[in-house]
Design a protein around this motif. Structure first.
Motif, PDB file in Angstrom:
ATOM      1  N   ARG A  26       0.839  -1.197   0.000  1.00  0.00           N
ATOM      2  CA  ARG A  26       0.000   0.000   0.000  1.00  0.00           C
ATOM      3  C   ARG A  26       0.879   1.254   0.000  1.00  0.00           C
ATOM      4  O   ARG A  26       1.842   1.347   0.747  1.00  0.00           O
ATOM      5  CB  ARG A  26      -0.894   0.003   1.247  1.00  0.00           C
ATOM      6  CG  ARG A  26      -2.003   1.030   1.246  1.00  0.00           C
ATOM      7  CD  ARG A  26      -3.075   0.720   0.223  1.00  0.00           C
ATOM      8  NE  ARG A  26      -3.603  -0.616   0.388  1.00  0.00           N
ATOM      9  CZ  ARG A  26      -4.589  -0.932   1.229  1.00  0.00           C
ATOM     10  NH1 ARG A  26      -5.133  -0.015   1.986  1.00  0.00           N
ATOM     11  NH2 ARG A  26      -5.024  -2.181   1.305  1.00  0.00           N
ATOM     12  N   GLU A  28       0.154   5.394   0.439  1.00  0.00           N
ATOM     13  CA  GLU A  28      -0.906   6.330   0.788  1.00  0.00           C
ATOM     14  C   GLU A  28      -0.314   7.716   1.015  1.00  0.00           C
ATOM     15  O   GLU A  28       0.731   7.862   1.655  1.00  0.00           O
ATOM     16  CB  GLU A  28      -1.613   5.882   2.077  1.00  0.00           C
ATOM     17  CG  GLU A  28      -2.388   4.578   1.952  1.00  0.00           C
ATOM     18  CD  GLU A  28      -3.683   4.755   1.189  1.00  0.00           C
ATOM     19  OE1 GLU A  28      -4.185   5.903   1.104  1.00  0.00           O
ATOM     20  OE2 GLU A  28      -4.203   3.741   0.684  1.00  0.00           O
ATOM     21  N   LEU A  46      -3.824   0.790   8.316  1.00  0.00           N
ATOM     22  CA  LEU A  46      -3.286   0.274   7.049  1.00  0.00           C
ATOM     23  C   LEU A  46      -2.699  -1.125   7.239  1.00  0.00           C
ATOM     24  O   LEU A  46      -2.836  -1.989   6.368  1.00  0.00           O
ATOM     25  CB  LEU A  46      -2.227   1.228   6.503  1.00  0.00           C
ATOM     26  CG  LEU A  46      -2.732   2.558   5.953  1.00  0.00           C
ATOM     27  CD1 LEU A  46      -1.556   3.499   5.681  1.00  0.00           C
ATOM     28  CD2 LEU A  46      -3.542   2.345   4.682  1.00  0.00           C
ATOM     29  N   LEU A  50      -3.721  -4.523   5.290  1.00  0.00           N
ATOM     30  CA  LEU A  50      -2.763  -5.363   4.573  1.00  0.00           C
ATOM     31  C   LEU A  50      -2.833  -6.811   5.051  1.00  0.00           C
ATOM     32  O   LEU A  50      -2.779  -7.750   4.247  1.00  0.00           O
ATOM     33  CB  LEU A  50      -1.341  -4.822   4.772  1.00  0.00           C
ATOM     34  CG  LEU A  50      -0.958  -3.540   4.035  1.00  0.00           C
ATOM     35  CD1 LEU A  50       0.469  -3.148   4.396  1.00  0.00           C
ATOM     36  CD2 LEU A  50      -1.088  -3.703   2.537  1.00  0.00           C
TER      37      LEU A  50
END
Length: 315
Positions: A26, A28, A46, A50
């Motif tokens: 990820r 961001e 996050l 994941l």
């Protein structure tokens, strides 16, 4: 294991198995004005996402490696020399990171040091015993590899070349930034271009794109940037004698094709012996994350092995 790159504008996370295969990833954008507590809460969320994506749980994470700007002061559990992470200089701030991976072991490393390790594992530094990665972007720093090992220095501050006395004085120095960083970072490039009369410049990329198009003011900015970098590298080369210098960061990667020639030419007049090979990193924005992976995989495998041995029956 979990690798986390906490940058000025983005956070990047990768969850990998012990073979090194990435199970979930990820990138961001960071929210402006985040407190340490808010950033940690965002990273924890996050991480949960994941883990779900990988079909695992946060409790399965063996180790987390965080790459951050600045220097991790272990005595106060804080980050020093990290103006882009306000609030992390307070005592105990780094301990908040324990909440990201549910209390599993974690490591905090300087992001540029990790980028150098990433370059050594996956980039131009492979097989090179002595090299330096010079990061030129929103900030400036350097990761040093000597005899194949990262060199941190007595306080973990080796490579803080943003404070080299290179370039003219600038008000940015009074905002917690060193002299070299004030003139050669992305903000310094934009500031110089604006002073010289370029209009509508909002990023260093704008300046370098204009230089490629033949803009005479952009050419002057490029020449000045190359001169600053060359004078900084002359000091690095005199002290460390590296085989290789890799340029990383936004400017080092995006404008490496424009800078390497002028920097090398200038260095021929500044250094006593042969100019080392200079390359622009091919790892791009992945360098810090790849370095965190390289560190994390080795440590995580050791942890798993130690736990397995501890569970063996006595005798």
């Amino acid at each position: 294991m979990l690798a986390v790159d906490i940058g000025r504008e983005f956070v990047r996370l990768a969850l990998a198995d012990l073979v090194g295969d990435i199970a979930a990833r990820r990138d961001e954008p960071r929210k402006g004005g985040e407190t340490p507590d808010e950033l940690v809460a965002s990273l924890a969320e996050l991480t949960r996402e994941l883990a779900d994506e990988a079909g695992a749980s946060v409790g399965d994470i063996t180790l987390t490696v965080f790459g951050t700007p600045g220097i991790h002061d272990k005595e106060t559990s804080s980050l020093q020399l990290a103006p882009n992470l306000p609030g992390w200089e307070r005592t105990g701030a780094v301990e908040l990171l324990a909440g990201v991976a549910a209390g599993a072991p974690y490591v905090v490393e300087n992001d540029v040091d990790l980028a150098a390790l990433g370059e050594g594992a996956y980039g131009y530094g492979q097989g090179v015993a002595h090299f330096a990665l010079v990061w030129i972007g929103t900030g400036i720093g350097m990761g040093i590899v000597i005899d194949g090992r990262l060199y941190r220095g007595a306080q973990g501050a080796a490579g803080e070349i943003s404070y080299l006395p290179v370039g003219e004085g600038d008000p940015l120095v009074n905002r917690g930034r060193g002299m070299l960083e004030s003139v050669a970072s992305a903000d310094g490039v934009v500031a110089l271009a604006t002073r010289l009369g370029m209009r509508g410049v909002t990023s260093a990329k704008d300046v370098f794109d204009a230089a490629r198009a033949g803009d005479p003011i952009a050419d002057r900015v490029l020449a000045t940037e190359a001169d600053h970098i060359a004078h900084a590298l002359a000091g690095v080369i005199a002290v460390l004698d590296p085989e290789l210098v890799v340029l990383g960061g936004g400017i080092g990667v995006q404008a490496g094709d424009l800078l390497i020639g002028p920097v090398t030419d200038c260095l021929r007049d500044l250094v006593a012996l042969r100019v080392p090979m200079i390359r622009a990193s091919g790892l791009g924005t992945e360098a810090v994350l790849l370095g965190a992976m390289a560190v994390g995989l080795t440590t995580a495998r050791d942890l798993v092995f130690e736990r397995a041995v501890a569970q063996l029956p006595a005798g």
